[in-house]
Design an enzyme around this catalytic site. Structure first.
Site, short mmCIF file in Angstrom:
data_model
loop_
_atom_site.label_atom_id
_atom_site.label_comp_id
_atom_site.label_asym_id
_atom_site.label_seq_id
_atom_site.Cartn_x
_atom_site.Cartn_y
_atom_site.Cartn_z
N ALA A 85 38.60 45.46 40.67
CA ALA A 85 38.13 44.83 39.44
C ALA A 85 39.16 43.84 38.90
O ALA A 85 40.34 43.90 39.25
CB ALA A 85 37.85 45.90 38.39
N SER A 86 38.70 42.92 38.10
CA SER A 86 39.54 41.95 37.43
C SER A 86 40.45 41.24 38.43
O SER A 86 39.98 40.54 39.31
CB SER A 86 40.33 42.63 36.31
OG SER A 86 41.00 41.69 35.52
N GLY A 87 41.77 41.43 38.34
CA GLY A 87 42.69 40.77 39.26
C GLY A 87 42.53 41.21 40.69
O GLY A 87 42.77 40.45 41.62
N TYR A 90 39.83 39.13 41.88
CA TYR A 90 40.31 37.74 41.94
C TYR A 90 41.11 37.46 43.20
O TYR A 90 40.87 36.46 43.87
CB TYR A 90 41.14 37.43 40.69
CG TYR A 90 41.63 36.03 40.60
CD1 TYR A 90 40.75 34.97 40.39
CD2 TYR A 90 42.99 35.73 40.71
CE1 TYR A 90 41.19 33.67 40.29
CE2 TYR A 90 43.44 34.43 40.62
CZ TYR A 90 42.54 33.41 40.41
OH TYR A 90 43.00 32.12 40.32
N GLY A 107 34.16 43.48 40.31
CA GLY A 107 33.70 42.46 39.37
C GLY A 107 34.85 41.97 38.53
O GLY A 107 35.97 42.47 38.61
#
Length: 110
Positions: A85-87, A90, A107
């Site tokens: 998730a998040s980073g 990314y 996500g």
């Protein structure tokens, strides 16, 4: 020839990765960038598998790791663990292929 396996586990932080006696760890951008560069520059490594299991963390550290993955000309495959998730999500965007299990929580807010 070999495939490099880089473990991207724990909350994302700037600096070196850390581990404690109770099994906790943080994913440090300095440690990850060093591992990515080592795999990138090793002529015997033909591909990189990045195993991501992270709830995210520092946006700057995530961006630095993503940028380093973008310099790799070899195939990069991300294997998502329980959470990306998040980073964690990314940095996976720097891969050529991403694999996740049906139960992987993934996500990003952005």
């Amino acid at each position: 020839q070999k495939i490099a396996l880089i473990s991207a586990v724990g909350p994302i932080m700037s600096g070196p990765s850390s581990f404690d006696l109770f099994g906790g760890s943080t994913m440090g951008s300095d440690t990850m960038i060093k591992a990515i560069r080592q795999a990138r520059d090793d002529d015997t490594v033909v591909a990189i598998v990045l195993r991501v299991d992270s709830p995210g963390g520092s946006a700057l550290a995530s961006d630095l790791m993503w940028h380093e993955l973008e310099t790799v000309k070899k195939p990069v495959v991300v294997s998502m663990g329980d959470v990306a998730a998040s980073g964690g999500y990314y940095i996976a965007m720097g891969a050529d292929k991403i694999f996740a299990e049906p139960g992987t929580i993934t996500g990003s807010i952005g």
